[in-house]
Structures are given as C-alpha cells and as structure tokens.
Design an enzyme around this catalytic site. Structure first.
Site, PDB file in Angstrom:
ATOM      1  CG  HIS A  52      -0.232   0.108   2.527  1.00 32.50           C
ATOM      2  ND1 HIS A  52       0.264  -0.990   3.191  1.00 32.50           N
ATOM      3  CD2 HIS A  52       0.091   1.177   3.313  1.00 32.50           C
ATOM      4  CE1 HIS A  52       0.849  -0.620   4.317  1.00 32.50           C
ATOM      5  NE2 HIS A  52       0.758   0.706   4.414  1.00 32.50           N
ATOM      6  CE  LYS A 251     -26.472  -7.620 -10.713  1.00 37.06           C
ATOM      7  NZ  LYS A 251     -26.953  -8.739 -11.538  1.00 37.06           N
ATOM      8  CG  HIS A 652       8.821 -20.839 -22.533  1.00 38.86           C
ATOM      9  ND1 HIS A 652       8.437 -22.075 -22.094  1.00 38.86           N
ATOM     10  CD2 HIS A 652       7.715 -20.045 -22.408  1.00 38.86           C
ATOM     11  CE1 HIS A 652       7.159 -22.043 -21.722  1.00 38.86           C
ATOM     12  NE2 HIS A 652       6.699 -20.818 -21.914  1.00 38.86           N
ATOM     13  CG  ASP A 672       2.888 -31.090 -14.986  1.00 37.90           C
ATOM     14  OD1 ASP A 672       1.975 -30.574 -14.330  1.00 37.90           O
ATOM     15  OD2 ASP A 672       2.805 -31.294 -16.218  1.00 37.90           O
ATOM     16  CB  SER A 705       5.545 -23.640 -13.053  1.00 33.69           C
ATOM     17  OG  SER A 705       4.186 -23.894 -12.725  1.00 33.69           O
ATOM     18  CG  HIS A 711       9.922 -24.577 -13.173  1.00 33.92           C
ATOM     19  ND1 HIS A 711       9.707 -23.447 -13.944  1.00 33.92           N
ATOM     20  CD2 HIS A 711       9.069 -25.521 -13.662  1.00 33.92           C
ATOM     21  CE1 HIS A 711       8.787 -23.698 -14.850  1.00 33.92           C
ATOM     22  NE2 HIS A 711       8.368 -24.941 -14.691  1.00 33.92           N
ATOM     23  NE  ARG A 779      -0.149 -22.791 -17.364  1.00 36.89           N
ATOM     24  CZ  ARG A 779      -0.194 -24.112 -17.221  1.00 36.89           C
ATOM     25  NH1 ARG A 779      -1.219 -24.667 -16.613  1.00 36.89           N
ATOM     26  NH2 ARG A 779       0.774 -24.868 -17.687  1.00 36.89           N
TER      27      ARG A 779
END
Length: 841
Positions: A52, A251, A652, A672, A705, A711, A779
């Site tokens: 903040h 609404k 990458h 993974d 990751s 990783h 993602r």
C-alpha cells in the site's frame, strides 16, 4: 498555517509511539523540524501484509497520515480509498528501510514521492470537516487534490477518498498509471521546486467529446465491428459519495444480450458470442420492424412477473419449454450506431440517443430507464420489490469491453455464480440428488466453496440429475479432498446461480439457496466475487516506464476474460519487471509464446526471427546452429515490451547461453502434478528433490511455474554436451520415481501420472525451454513464475500464487531468493560417480 504546541504534538503521537518498540524498529521515535513556510508531504511505498501507499501531510506539527491500498491516480474519476491512521512525527518523512518482523507494519518502506503542499483555505478546518483541498508539488504528484471523509458503517475505520481535481495535470487512467510506471524511490533526490510546471503534451491532450444531443455528428465514423464484448459491472459494498456523477438502473435478473443490427437482418448475441436469434425470433422481428440503422445495442432479456419484478427461474422455464414469446428485452446502451463509434461518447449522451430511437418500439422492446433518487433508497425499494439490486453507471463514462469500475452493482443480498463439481446422494424422501458441490476458480484451480441443498423442486431435481449423470467422471475437479460422503464427481462445466447469507472463515457458503443453472457464462470465468469500495479505474504516472516510441495497438483489448486483464496491463507488467527478468534472460536463446486471440484461444511458439523487427529482440548468430534459422534473444528490457506489443505472453529460455551453446549451464526439473495429485504432494516432491540433489552435492534453486507445479533449477559447470546432461537428469528422475513410486513418476502422459507428480527431465534437451522467472503464463489469471526461497515452500498456496495483478507485492523481494546462483554452479562429475552414471562416449 496554525501549528501545534510541543504538548499537543506529543499527544497526537501517542498512538504512534504506543504501537512501536523503538529498541527494535529503526523508525524515528519522535522529532523533526516544522517547516513553517513550506509544509512537506511524503508518500511511502510500504510492503506490509499487503502493498500500500502511506500518504502523509505535514499539519499541526505532525504528519497526518492515510494508507492508500491502490496508491494515487491522476484520473479525476478515480476515487482512491484512503484509510486514516495515526499521526506520524515529521522526522518520519526521511524514513526508508525495513521494519523488522513481528513489529507493527513489518515490511519494506521506500520514499516513493516527496515535496511540499499548499492548502486551499484553512487546512485545519478542512481536516476537521473531512474536506481537505490542497496542491502538491512533488517529483511525481502535482496539481490540485482533495481528501474527502466518507460516511463509514464501521466506526473503527476512518475512511477517506483521495481524488485528483480537474486541472492541467489530469490524465486518463487508460493512458497513464503513476504507481505502475514510476515505482522507485526518490529518497536521493533534492526537494522539488514549488514552481508550477508546464503540462506535458500528454497531459494537455483531450479527446473530443460530442456536445449534448449531437453524438452522431461528432463521434468518429467507423463501421461497427463483427463481434463485441459487453461492458461488465464491478460489485461494490456501498454507493459512491458523488451521487450526482452517477445514474442508476434496475439490475435485471436475466440474460445479457447484444443486438447486432445489419442492413437486412438483426442478430441476438450472448455475452459469450453465441447466436441466440433462433431462440428469440419474436425479439429479432420486433427490432427489425423498427428499421434501425446498423449498429450494436446492449441490454438484458427478462421474464416479468405480475409485480413487475424479473424472475430468472421463469426465464429458464421459458427456454426449456420453448415458449419464449413473453420474454422482454430491456435496452440500456448503444455503443455503435449508424456508421459511428459511440464507445467514446459519454454514457448519458449514448442513452439519450437510444431512448429517442426506441420511442415507438414494439411492446417487447423497452428502454431501461434510470431513477432520480438516492442510491440507498433505490436499493431498499428494489429489495422490497424482489429485485436483485441496482446498477450504477458514471454519467460521463465510455463503453469498454471489460469489467469496469465505471459501472457498479449494488445487490440486495449475496448472490453469484458457482461451478458445479459434483453432487451427493439424496436422503430421506428426496430423489435425484442431495446437494450440489460448488466451487470457484482461484490461483488457476477450482476451489471447493461448499454445497447447496435447498431451492430445488421435484422437476428441477429430476432435470439436474439427468444433466449431472451425463457429465459424471471419476476425477475430483477440486483436486483437494471434499469433506462430504456419497459424492459423485462431474466435469466442471455447469454454472449454478446461488444466493447465500455470507462466506464463512474457511471460504464456504452459509445458508445457500439454488436458483438456476446459467448457460450464458463460461465455467472458467467463475471466481469469488467480493465487493470492493466504489473506486475509479486504475491509473498511471507521469514519465512512463513505457517509452513514447513504443506504439501500442489495441491497448484495451481484453486478453484474459476471467480477470478482464488487458493488453496494456501486460505491457506495463513487463515494464515493471524488466530489470529483474533480464538476469534470467541475458545471453540465452528464447522461445516466445504468442496468444493473439487471448487466453483460452490458440497460442503458438516463435523460436526464430521473422520478417518484422521487434526493438530489443535480437537474432543470434546462425553459426550457433547452422541447420536452423537464427534463434532469438531478449537483448534489452525494451525487447519484453516490443514482444508484448506483438501479443507475446510467455518468455521461455534455453538451459545454455550463446557463448557456449553446445554445453548447457543448468538442469531444470519441472514438477508437474497429474490428475488427483494435491498441491501438498508437489511441495513434498520439491523438498525431496532438493534433498536428493543435496546428497549428490548439487545446488538446488526453486521457483513457481506460474501454472500448476514447481521448477527446481540446478546451475552446473559447462563441461558436458546436451545429450549427456539430459541423460543424467533422466537418471536422477528415474531414481526418484523408483525410490518413491507412490509419489513420483518418470513417464510422461496423463494416464501415467494420475495421482502422482511427474518430474519432467525433457526440459534439458537441446532446444527445449522452460518458462523464465517473472514470465506471465498464458492461462486464466495470468500466473507468474517467481523465484522463491526454500523456507517459503511450505507457505506457498499454489503455483499461481503471484499473478499479473498482484505481482507488485513480490517485487521488493525480487531475485533475492536466488542470490549466489551463478557462483553456485558445480561440476556434474562427482554426482555422476555417486549415481554410477556413465556418460556416453
């Protein structure tokens, strides 16, 4: 300006002194010189539990202080929450450093801005009345501002708003964000001049706003786009204080529908882009009969009951029975019309034009009127009528295809959508199902939010049961264990609308009631919807980190529909982390992941140079690999911005550097999790991975990751070729999988890793790459790959704990968890010997 006496100053600092142990904290205990002629202000950027900005004004012999979560904004529409806190001594103006753990406000503090301030009128009177106006003369902040006290329902929280007043320094939020683009300390700089600076060309630039009643004459001429995403409202916990700047509508409890009017037809499109014209032929005919000009209209389809309230269940029943003729279409906006782009025309003018063209509309087509009353009164009336709540819209706001704080929603109760992840068996006389298991998306995964067992009737139970059985699966979509018995899992594609009284402390629903399934919202976009204070859009700073030479096309294009993150936000993020990220990118070939259509749409890798040039992105010498076109390197931080402008999301890197590309300088182990493997299993796996590498006398560094896993990175000396290093990394992984077969698996493929953690060693081959530290991931949520210390592993809540929206909370830590990385590189020969590994000759 009136000044406090030493006695009153000491009294005002009593709370400050009581909260601190000055034998531990480096903060000043007291003191500081009063600046009689030019009182000071300071803004300290403070990484406490949450980042903040502490805004302090010298007044009455002390520093009056407010904590501003989002920091200041140069947009006069932004109203930044400022929580009034205890007075600080004037000596605090020079404090920059680390407040130790377990001390009040523990965390890093920097002097983000400083300067002098000039009050407008009597500052003590303005402070007492809660309306303090002033002019700032800082390195970053300039011009007229005001602090306004809010009427708070919580007597313990003295909440104010910090607002930029309209002057030559105002800059729109979509154009500039001072906190993002000017993040660093000004402690080493001299006090700025109090002379009024000439505004920059950017600050004097103004968009031409059409005058009243003439939007079509002055709006830019442009054909309407073939598709359009609707503007969405932000849930707030109270109405804005500047009521005259807003208008309020009902609404509606229905489906959002956009109408595309074409020369020979009308199409009705859902918020997800699905064509529902065939489902609503009477509405398409009604609009076509009006002979409207081509464009886009925005509204909501509803079913009205005898009291005039909307019923979502009745709307669902109408579609289920295919008797849709009684559905009405309430229109409230007009973003495109008659060959003109009206998105930059003020809302009030767009609505005036819409109302005029709907004057003689058929009964099924209606204009959504606004109400001239206090929002509190409107909410109370809406609740009495059985409505869901009201929508507030800023009168001068533009139309943007994303969730915006210029549109807000005030609800009668807690109500939102949830993803259905399963059901429980019925008990007693009930048939079909007992309860629906509900979840929301957070940190890239579906999180259990509780169950709902009320709100059903016999018909809905039978219908739901049939739908759920078609989606049945053996996989738990929540990943973590759900504390219920008799559970059946389903593929997480159904979306249920539920009302409830509150969230419990463990994130579950209290007193939930099922209303209906929704088909107009994708399951991947469902997140917990917490109300916020009614603040304006996010803003930026003068002297941008983004160079003026970088031309950003389509800055407001939404890249991630689940969060509303836009292209310009991604570019700003990479401008912030450029220096940190270059430590991981320097001299390494890179592969770029592009998502030109946004998250969830097809993405592709770019490994080689293309015909167009991205400034700061260089082609490597083709001699490094004569059989392929030149590889790419991010040569400067500007390369990150140039690539992001070309729709690059992920960066990458190879495991080698260009000077000795035939011999890698690190190994990467990508943990993974397979289906059913918990986050705890990933954490345990990383710790075990580290333990085995330590046993082999190899270093291990950790990073998230940004996706699902972790990783583990081992720096090595450049002495073996790629095949040897890859084969040795495979031997390490096979040893782990053989030793701990219930936890680890060394074979790729979804079927092999169910309930286990796959350790991907294939990242260590020639040309293989791994997401760089500080890279965003393509993602939903745009998680970030972040370096972490091993003692932080147990505290991590997920691999996407840091995302593009909250990464600034981590910038103060930066790359410190990887301190000494380069010097830690070890030879692989002792480790190979310990594992009885023989390199191929």
């Amino acid at each position: 300006m009136p000044r406090g006496t030493p006695a009153t100053r000491q009294a005002s600092l009593s709370r400050y002194i009581a909260k601190r142990d000055f034998s531990i904290t480096p903060e000043p205990a007291d003191g500081g010189l009063v600046h009689a002629d030019a009182p000071r202000f300071v803004i300290q950027k403070h990484w406490a539990r949450r980042l903040h900005y502490d805004f302090r004004l010298e007044l009455d012999g002390a520093m009056k202080s407010w904590a501003i979560p989002k920091g200041p904004s140069f947009d006069s529409h932004d109203k930044r929450m400022a929580v009034h806190v205890e007075d600080h001594p004037i000596a605090y103006n020079d404090f920059e450093g680390q407040i130790p753990e377990k001390q009040y406000g523990a965390g890093k503090v920097i002097i983000w801005d400083k300067g002098t301030w000039t009050p407008a009128g009597d500052p003590l009177e303005g402070y007492r009345k809660g309306n303090l106006k002033f002019t700032l003369h800082g390195h970053k902040l300039h011009g007229a501002w005001v602090l306004v006290r809010m009427k708070s329902r919580d007597p313990k929280q003295d909440a104010w708003l910090l607002i930029k007043e309209k002057d030559e320094f105002v800059r729109p939020a979509a154009e500039f964000s001072v906190t993002d683009e000017m993040p660093d300390s000004v402690k080493g700089l001299a006090m700025p001049s109090t002379l009024k600076r000439k505004p920059t060309p950017e600050s004097t630039r103004r968009e031409r706003i059409p005058g009243p009643g003439t939007p079509l004459k002055t709006a830019r001429r442009k054909a309407s786009p073939p598709s359009l995403k609707p503007q969405l409202a932000t849930l707030v916990d109270q109405a804005p204080t500047d009521a005259d700047q807003w208008l309020y509508e009902v609404k509606y409890d229905g489906y959002r529908i956009l109408a595309r009017v074409e020369p020979k037809r009308v199409r009705l499109i859902t918020r997800n882009g699905h064509d529902w014209t065939s489902k609503l032929p009477h509405l398409a005919r009604a609009l076509a009969s009006m002979h409207l000009q081509p464009g886009w209209l925005d509204g909501e389809i509803v079913m009205l009951n005898e009291r005039g309230a909307t019923s979502f269940q009745a709307l669902q029943n109408a579609f289920d029975s295919e008797h849709t003729d009684d559905i009405a279409y309430f229109l409230f906006d007009l973003p495109w019309y008659d060959g003109r782009d009206l998105t930059s025309v003020p809302l009030e003018q767009r609505r005036a034009l819409l109302k005029s063209i709907l004057r003689d509309a058929p009964p099924a087509i209606r204009f959504s009127d606004s109400f001239d009353a206090a929002p509190g009164t409107l909410v109370a009336s809406a609740c009495k009528l059985g409505l869901e709540g009201i929508i507030g819209k800023r009168r001068d706001s533009h139309y943007v295809s994303r969730r915006s704080p210029d549109w807000i929603k005030l609800k009668c109760g807690q109500r939102q959508e949830f993803v259905v992840g399963g059901w429980t068996d019925p008990k007693g006389r009930r048939t079909g199902l007992g309860s629906l298991l509900l979840g929301v998306h957070a940190a890239g995964r579906l999180v259990y939010a509780g169950k709902v067992g009320s709100g059903f009737n016999d018909a809905s139970l039978a219908q739901l049961s049939a739908q759920l059985k078609k989606l049945a699966t053996a996989k738990n979509p929540f990943g973590a264990r759900v504390p219920e018995s008799g559970v059946h899992w389903v593929k997480p594609t159904l979306v249920a609308e539920v009302t409830f009284s509150q969230w419990t402390s463990d994130g579950h629903l209290r007193h939930p009631v099922f209303h209906a399934l929704r088909t107009d919202k994708p399951a991947r976009a469902i997140v917990r919807e917490d109300p916020v204070a009614p603040l304006g859009p996010d803003v930026e700073e003068p002297q941008s980190l983004i160079p003026s030479t970088l031309r950003v096309s389509h800055p407001d294009r939404v890249v991630d529909i689940s969060t509303g993150i836009t292209k310009i936000e991604i570019i700003r993020y990479y401008a912030l982390v450029g220096t940190l990220m270059m430590e991981h990118l320097q001299d390494r070939p890179v592969s770029l992941v592009k998502a030109p259509q946004g998250i969830g749409k097809p993405a592709f890798f770019q490994k080689h140079a293309e015909s167009y040039h991205m400034e700061g992105v260089e082609s490597l010498d083709r001699k490094l690999d004569p059989e392929h076109p030149p590889y790419l390197e991010i040569a400067t931080p500007l390369g990150l911005l140039s690539a992001a402008q070309m729709n690059v999301i992920e960066f990458h890197t190879w495991n080698g550097v260009k000077s000795t590309l035939q011999k890698p300088d690190r190994m990467v182990f990508d943990l993974d999790p397979g289906a059913g493997a918990s986050w705890g299993a990933v954490q345990e796996g990383a710790e075990l991975m580290r333990g085995f590498l330590t046993e082999l006398q190899l270093p291990a560094y950790l990073k998230t990751s940004g996706g699902k896993g972790l990783h583990v990175v081992t720096p090595i000396r450049r002495e073996f070729d790629w095949d040897t290093v890859k084969d040795f990394s495979q031997a390490i992984v096979q040893h782990m999988a053989t030793t701990l077969p219930k936890l680890f698996v060394a074979k790729s493929g979804p079927k092999n890793r169910v309930g286990k953690v796959f350790i991907d060693y294939l990242r260590n081959g020639f040309g293989a790459t791994t997401a760089s530290a500080w890279s965003a991931r393509a993602r939903p949520g745009l998680g970030i790959s972040v370096p972490v210390a091993w003692n932080e592993l147990g505290k991590l809540q997920g691999s996407a704990q840091w995302s593009l929206r909250n990464a600034q909370n981590r910038l103060a830590v930066g790359n410190k968890p990887w301190a000494g990385y380069r010097e830690a590189a070890k030879s692989l020969q002792p480790a190979m010997k310990a594992l009885a590994f023989k390199a191929a000759k």
